[in-house]
Each structure stands twice: as C-alpha cells, then as structure tokens.
Design an enzyme around this catalytic site. Structure first.
Site, PDB file in Angstrom:
ATOM      1  N   CYS A  26     -23.001  36.381 -19.689  1.00  0.00           N
ATOM      2  CA  CYS A  26     -23.108  35.014 -20.391  1.00  0.00           C
ATOM      3  C   CYS A  26     -24.566  34.724 -20.207  1.00  0.00           C
ATOM      4  CB  CYS A  26     -22.103  33.892 -19.856  1.00  0.00           C
ATOM      5  SG  CYS A  26     -22.564  33.630 -18.112  1.00  0.00           S
ATOM      6  N   HIS A 542     -25.648  24.331 -20.662  1.00  0.00           N
ATOM      7  CA  HIS A 542     -24.192  25.086 -20.643  1.00  0.00           C
ATOM      8  C   HIS A 542     -23.418  24.283 -20.593  1.00  0.00           C
ATOM      9  CE1 HIS A 542     -21.572  28.029 -18.917  1.00  0.00           C
ATOM     10  NE2 HIS A 542     -22.549  28.801 -18.928  1.00  0.00           N
TER      11      HIS A 542
END
Length: 619
Positions: A26, A542
């Site tokens: 990620c 995020h």
C-alpha cells in the site's frame, strides 16, 4: 541500506520466498500473507535500517517502510516470483475493480510496448522508401530497394512471432513454445494451403485458412489459451518429463485450435462487418463514411479488417473505383493527429519523443506504433482520434470520394484517390488530422509526468530553507473531528515515523486538496493520496486504517497522478458507512512526509474542522 539489500534482508527474515503465500503493498507498507507465521522473525525485521515497524493485522504480516515502499517492492520482484504469483484478496479486488476495457488496454499495451521502437523505425523506413519510389529515385526492381524494403517490412510480416514472445511474457507462458506455434501459422506449407483455395481439414474437422502474416489477435488468443493449458499440464505431469511432454501437448493442441477456431473468427467477423457496411453505404454515403472511418482502427486492432479488403479489391477490379477505402483514410490521419496532440500536451520527455516519431510513422500509413504505443495506451487520445475520424469520414462519404488503386492511405498514396470527390477527400483527411490534435489537447489524458518535469516550487522568498521548501499552511482536506496523531490506532502513523501531522475522523465522505500543487500519488485502490505543494511540502492523506483491504471498493478517485490541483479541489469521494460496516476505521491521518525539512509543524487547536480551514502550519 540500499533498497535491494533491504528487500533481500526482509525476504530472508520472513522465512524466505517459500514462506510467502502472497505479497502486495500500500502507500507505506509491504503486506505479506504468510504460509507459516512462526518462520518469520519479527524482531530481526524491525531492527533493519529502513523498516519503521512491523505490524500484524487482518491476517497480514505488515512491514512498514514509508515512502520508499514501491522501490523495495520492485526490488523484491527482481529476485523472487512473488509479484507474479500474488493472489491476495486485495490484489484480486483491485483487479476486479478494473473495467473490461481497462484490462484490455493494459494487456495490449503490455504486449506491444517492447516493440514500439522498432515499429516506429520500420514505419519511417517504409515511408522514406515510398518517397523514393514516387520521386523515381528507386524502383521496385532495384536490389537496393528490395533489401531496404525487407528491412522495413520484416517486422510486420513476422509480427505473429514477435507478439508470441511478448504475449507469453504477459500471460506467463513458455515464450519458446509460443514462438514455435506462431511459426507454424506462417509456415510456408500453411501459406501454400491458404493460396491453394482447396478444402483443408484436421482429422475431419474443416479448417478455414487465412493468411496469418501481419495478424495480431489470432496469436494473442492462442498464447492466452496456451498459458492455461501449460499451467494445467505442468501441475499434473511429473517433474522428470514435463519439460518436454508439456510442449508436445501444447504444439499438437494449440496450433490446430488456432487454425480451426481463431482464424475463422477473424474471417467471419470481418465478412459480416463488410456486409453491414456495404448496406449502410447504399443507404447513406455520409453515414457510411463516418461509420467506416470510426470503426476502421478498432477493426485493425482486432485484425478483422481483412474482411473488407477483398470487397475493396473487387470493387477496383470490376468497377475501376471503390468508395470504402477513402473512408478508411481519416482513421490513419486522425491517429497521427492524436499523437501530435499528445506530443504537444505531455510533459514526459520519453512520451513526447515517442509520440512525435509515431506521428511521422502514422502519416506514412503505419499506425500501429501510434495506436499501441501512444493513443490506445492513454485511452482518451484514441477516443479523440475515433471521433475526429468520424467527422472526416462523413465529409469523404458526402463527397463520394473514390480510390482507383490499392495501397495504405498515407501522404505518399494520395494519387490513388485522385478523381471523383478528390477535393472532399483532402478536406476530410485534413479535418480529421487537425480536429484530432485539438481534441486530444483539450480533452487531455493521464500524463506520466517525469519526476524532473513536475512543476517545481515557485521562486522562494527569504524564508526558503536549504532544502528549497518554504513556510506554508496546509488546509483541512475533510470535515470532521481532529485528533492527535499519537491517538491513531496504527503504530506506523502514531509513532510519527512517517512524518508529523494530525488526523481527522471524517463526518462527510469527500476529500479535498489541502494545498495547491501536484498529485504525486494516487494509490490504485483509491484510499491514499500524496501531494507536493508549491511550497515544497509533501502531504500524505490516508483515508481510514487498513482500508487497502477493500481493494478500491467504496472509494472514487476524482484526480489522476501527475495532475496539478488547486487548494479545495475535490480529490476523492468515499462511503463512510460502508467502510465502517466492513469493520474498518475511517480515521484519516494527514502527514507531512518530509517533516524533517521544516523547523516545526504546528497543529490546529480546533476540535472540529471543515475543508479549507487552517489545519497544519509548517514553519
């Protein structure tokens, strides 16, 4: 520690490659799914220089690295097979979220990209030879011409061989078997059977033969199917004999299958389309011209345009003229125009050079480099070219332009269109060319901007530091409750190892740009965004914690990587309730990843914020 050394040490301490079931990454971490957790030495990995921490969550062994995670991930791919064999749920979800057209474009781009350079070179050489012939500098009987023509034409004649190799790499099949299968399709005996016109069968099964030289789709389909057959037999055949038994099985099954199934598909599909277009032409020349021009490049991609070629040749032989071929010309010139539009628009030096060279090749009638290397890969320029071709085709159809001989539509072959409707023909190809440039430039595309070409920070005032960054304000990207970064239930963020900042528990599923600058990262699953502001601040947002597991579900990106955005511009939308229903937190850290380049980062004292409100002050 180098990225390569870090990658090797992580794989070593995680229990070697054999202990890894799957691997994805990620925005900040490597996410391993392990076969045996006990074989992984968590403490040893945490001590590695370059590793922030190690976390275990959701059945994943997560190695937090930070901004350099893509580089470490790529290095792992250099000495292991983990990236090819990754089968994690997040990877599958990401694949499933891709549209069918997107998957098709990715496959085509992957197969043709290695051939782009030689395609452009061969196309330009063909064009130069055409000039020499028209100017009477050379003649087709000259041996010098024949040698150079062989150099320019060999790639296109033997294209199935080259595509077999690149397709095998894309579909993870044996490239040498794939090339052998392609060789069988263009083997002299098969070519003679095609020319003979007699009945051909394979153990009683009728075979409809076609010429496979210069074709695209048959060999790609053949290698695609071959990959599945190969993997199946490699699993069931013993190790001691599978290296030669599996290739034997592939040769005796895939070659006949291609000749029996994939070849006829191209023939029948092409003939059917030809019949439809001829009926439309008799009904409305203008509509037919537009349809032919718009459809032509798509038909070429699938290799089913050959069904129209016999019709065109027959019309010229019987009637001395043909109305279909002129309508195909705008498709060629619009692709050239789209490539020029890309060349003018892109900031990527390599893409600019490639677009320019493929445009030259396209105006000489060779559009493959432009299509597969530029316009189709970027999607929007291809669509702009198709629309522009339709406009030019309508003009040519209305003018009832004709072709009096065969040949690729190009600048060099304009004389074969001389006669009825020639003025309309010139107007049609000119309009398609210019309109394609304009549409491509205005509509734009996802530009893979070179790092060195990204917009630099504006001229710095006296407050600029030695790193080239300035004091700045980062506005709130969300509406919601502000919490301290150390309160975030994720050590990678709460420890401050990734940078200083704060977090927001959003009350509305809309993410806005907190700065004016360039979008440097849009993670494929849409849950993380990186921006570099005009002041030099690098901001990471995020959305949620561990939300990469959703594989893109419930996230809708509104921007693309490399795009310049202004403060307050919508970056993404997300479904808060759906994310929470999946058992995940929507707490959103907002991090300054280059915090070390600032003297201090001061958080807002407000408990609730709205988009555009002051959030972080960078000193």
């Amino acid at each position: 520690m180098s990225h390569r050394q870090l990658a090797e040490d992580i794989i070593k301490h995680i229990g070697t490659e054999k202990n890894v079931h799957s691997l994805v990454h990620c925005a900040t971490r490597l996410r391993f799914t392990l076969n045996d957790r006990s074989k992984a030495d968590k403490a040893a990995i945490e001590k590695l220089n370059g590793v922030v921490t190690v976390m275990e969550s959701g059945g994943q062994f997560q190695v937090v690295i930070g901004n350099t995670v893509p580089e470490v991930y790529r290095e792992i791919g250099e000495f292991t097979n983990l990236l090819e064999d990754s089968t994690s749920s997040s990877a599958r979800s990401s694949e499933e979220s891709t549209s069918l057209f997107g998957k098709f474009v990715d496959i085509v781009s992957g197969i043709f990209t290695p051939l782009l350079g030689v395609m452009a070179g061969a196309g330009i050489l063909k064009g130069l030879l055409g000039i020499c012939i028209n100017a009477k500098w050379l003649s087709p009987e000259d041996t010098s011409y024949q040698i150079l023509f062989a150099a320019s034409d060999s790639l296109f004649y033997f294209l199935p061989l080259l595509l077999a190799f690149t397709s095998a790499r894309k579909f993870k099949a044996n490239p040498f078997v794939a090339v052998t299968i392609a060789g069988a399709l263009i083997y002299p005996t098969i070519q003679e059977l095609t020319k003979g016109g007699g009945d051909v069968s394979f153990f009683g099964i009728p075979v409809v033969l076609m010429s496979y030289t210069s074709t695209v789709i048959p060999i790609i389909l053949a290698v695609f199917v071959m990959g599945y057959i190969e993997r199946f037999f490699n699993k069931v055949i013993h190790e001691s004999v599978k290296n030669f038994i599996t290739p034997l099985i592939l040769l005796v099954t895939v070659v006949p299958l291609t000749l029996i199934v994939f070849g006829p598909f191209g023939v029948y599909a092409g003939n059917g389309i030809a019949a439809v277009l001829l009926k439309v032409f008799s009904f409305s020349p203008t509509l037919a011209g537009a349809l032919i021009a718009m459809a032509w490049q798509v038909l070429v991609i699938f290799g089913i345009h050959w069904g129209l070629v016999p019709v065109i040749l027959n019309n010229i032989a019987v009637h001395g003229k043909d109305h279909i071929k002129p309508a195909t010309a705008p498709a060629v010139f619009s692709q050239a125009g789209a490539s020029i539009g890309v060349m003018l628009k892109t900031k990527n030096k390599k893409l600019k050079s490639l677009a320019g060279s493929t445009a030259v090749s396209a105006v000489f009638g060779i559009t493959e480099p432009a299509v597969y290397g530029v316009t189709l890969r970027l999607k929007k320029p291809f669509i702009a070219a198709v629309i522009s071709a339709g406009v030019g085709g309508a003009i040519i159809g209305y003018s009832q332009s004709i072709a009096i001989a065969s040949g690729l539509p190009s600048l060099l072959t304009l004389p074969i269109f001389y006669g009825q409707g020639f003025t309309g023909f010139l107007i049609g190809i000119s309009v398609s060319f210019v309109l394609s440039i304009v549409l491509t430039y205005l509509i734009g595309f996802k530009d893979p901007v070179d790092e060195e070409d990204a917009p630099a920070a504006s001229s710095a005032p006296a407050s600029e530091n030695e790193h080239g960054v300035k004091a700045a304000h980062v506005k709130s990207p969300l509406s919601g409750e502000v919490i301290k970064l150390e309160e975030v239930q994720d050590k990678a963020f709460s420890s401050g190892a990734l940078g200083k900042g704060a977090a927001i528990i959003p009350s509305e599923g809309k993410l806005f740009a907190p700065v004016t600058g360039v979008v440097t990262t849009v993670f494929p699953t849409g849950h993380a965004y990186g921006l570099t502001s005009e002041s030099g601040a690098e901001v990471l947002i995020h959305i949620g914690l561990d939300t990469v597991q959703l594989g893109g579900r419930h996230f809708t990106p509104k921007v693309e990587q490399g795009q310049t955005v202004t403060e307050g511009e919508l970056l993404a939308e997300f479904d808060i309730e759906a994310i929470q229903a999946a058992g995940l937190s929507v707490t959103t850290p907002v991090i300054i990843t280059n915090s070390g380049e600032f003297s201090d980062i001061i958080e807002t004292e407000e408990k609730q914020v709205t988009p555009g409100q002051s959030f972080l002050h960078l000193v």
